[in-house]
Design an enzyme around this catalytic site. Structure first.
Site, PDB file in Angstrom:
ATOM      1  CG  HIS A 107      29.821  32.016  44.962  1.00 34.74           C
ATOM      2  ND1 HIS A 107      30.292  33.215  44.468  1.00 34.74           N
ATOM      3  CD2 HIS A 107      30.923  31.297  45.277  1.00 34.74           C
ATOM      4  CE1 HIS A 107      31.622  33.200  44.489  1.00 34.74           C
ATOM      5  NE2 HIS A 107      32.024  32.049  44.963  1.00 34.74           N
TER       6      HIS A 107
ATOM      7  CG  ASP B  36      35.668  33.101  43.789  1.00 35.25           C
ATOM      8  OD1 ASP B  36      34.653  32.427  43.997  1.00 35.25           O
ATOM      9  OD2 ASP B  36      36.220  33.777  44.667  1.00 35.25           O
TER      10      ASP B  36
ATOM     11  CD  GLU C 254      31.237  32.185  48.603  1.00 33.15           C
ATOM     12  OE1 GLU C 254      31.954  31.358  49.184  1.00 33.15           O
ATOM     13  OE2 GLU C 254      31.733  33.176  48.001  1.00 33.15           O
ATOM     14  CD  GLU C 255      33.492  35.616  46.697  1.00 37.74           C
ATOM     15  OE1 GLU C 255      34.071  35.502  47.791  1.00 37.74           O
ATOM     16  OE2 GLU C 255      33.865  35.046  45.664  1.00 37.74           O
TER      17      GLU C 255
ATOM     18  CG  ASP D  80      33.340  28.782  45.277  1.00 37.94           C
ATOM     19  OD1 ASP D  80      33.706  29.420  44.265  1.00 37.94           O
ATOM     20  OD2 ASP D  80      33.173  29.307  46.391  1.00 37.94           O
TER      21      ASP D  80
ATOM     22  CG  HIS E 222      38.304  37.235  46.304  1.00 33.94           C
ATOM     23  ND1 HIS E 222      38.409  36.818  47.608  1.00 33.94           N
ATOM     24  CD2 HIS E 222      37.341  36.468  45.747  1.00 33.94           C
ATOM     25  CE1 HIS E 222      37.554  35.826  47.826  1.00 33.94           C
ATOM     26  NE2 HIS E 222      36.890  35.600  46.705  1.00 33.94           N
TER      27      HIS E 222
HETATM   28 CO    CO Z   1      33.951  31.464  45.485  1.00 41.55          CO
END
Ligand code: CO
Length: 301
Positions: A85, A106, A140-141, A168, A250
């Site tokens: 992603h 990520d 994606e998130e 990922d 994140h």
């Molecule tokens: Co991810």
């Protein structure tokens, strides 16, 4: 050509230099276009390679997904997908379009791993028998939106997808853990076995080890393909004995600096990805020798 840690590092560095790659922000679209341009440049001069933006996701705001297609020389209707992603998120920013979300692990690491796979495969003049589609998924998130739109479209169009590999988070490894993880749920059992055998054939001889772990939810885009009825599998970093993934995902701390300032872990996944496309997309004799010879010199292949 060989897998080059530094090439992967530089791609992660660039992608994590955007303020964010949040699906609804201008940076989210800009970064997608950069990926499209970068992948297209790696296929320049090849009439069997084309790059596109997929804009058929109605819930992805202005962020497109990116698809690089290498048309199969003998079985063009049979499709192998390798994806990651392209978006990022700051989990405490509540959707602020100016949020700081470097997303180095990520999932710039997955996109950078794919970029290196493409660089080696196409740079070696390799031509697959089956069609390969490299994908960078939007949004994606916020609920696997980009991959869902593509997988549903492929199901509607009756595309014959023989296997989907999701990358990922490939860059974080700390402490006494294996090198490589196969996610054990929301995926296809045969494809998981295939991935394990591939690893044992190509990476075990390099001294690398693997493990298996469940996410316990549809933790990435492989779940979109699985729910659309296609065989899919996800591989990922091993994390550490304390945490299954990079603990700073994140957050503003998802940076290369916080992952040892190296892309050495992602390089293992690039080698694996070359094996995956080489075997699953099938290899035309002479060029296939090159892709493996170059990717796996250390194993004597
Ligand atoms: Co991810």
């Amino acid at each position: 050509m060989q897998v080059d840690d530094l090439a992967i590092y530089r791609t992660i560095e660039h992608l994590s230099s955007y303020r964010n790659r949040y699906y609804a922000s201008s940076y989210g679209r800009e970064s997608a276009e950069w990926i499209r341009d970068t992948w297209a440049a790696l296929g320049a001069g090849r009439d069997d390679v084309s790059a596109e933006l997929f804009t058929g996701c109605t819930t992805c705001s202005t962020q497109p997904s990116v698809i690089l297609t290498v048309t199969g020389s003998e079985l063009p209707d049979e499709v192998v997908v390798v994806g990651a992603h392209l978006d990022s998120i700051n989990g405490s920013a509540q959707g602020n379009l100016e949020q700081i979300a470097p997303g180095a692990d990520d999932d710039a690491s997955g996109i950078a791993t794919i970029t290196e796979i493409v660089r080696i495969a196409l740079g070696s003049g390799w031509r697959p028998q089956r069609t390969i589609k490299f994908m960078g998924y939007a949004a994606e998130e916020v609920g696997l939106r980009g991959s869902n739109a593509i997988a549903r479209r492929f199901a509607t169009d009756g595309v014959e997808v023989v296997g989907v590999l999701q990358l990922d988070m490939t860059n974080y490894r700390s402490g006494d853990v294996a090198d490589f993880k196969i996610i054990s749920d929301f995926s296809n059992a045969d494809l998981r076995s295939f991935v394990g055998e591939l690893f044992d054939t190509y990476l075990l001889p390099l001294g690398l080890s693997r493990m298996s772990q469940a996410c316990n939810y549809g933790c990435s885009d492989h779940a979109s393909w699985t729910s659309a009825g296609f065989p899919a599998v996800m591989v990922a970093e091993p994390g550490s004995p304390q945490a299954p993934f990079f603990p700073r995902l994140h957050t503003t701390g998802d940076t290369l600096a916080n992952m040892g300032d190296s892309a050495a872990n992602s390089a293992k996944f690039a080698r694996f990805g070359l094996a995956f496309i080489g075997e699953l997309a099938k290899t035309s004799a002479a060029a296939g020798d090159r892709i493996f010879g170059d990717g796996f010199e250390a194993a004597g292949r």
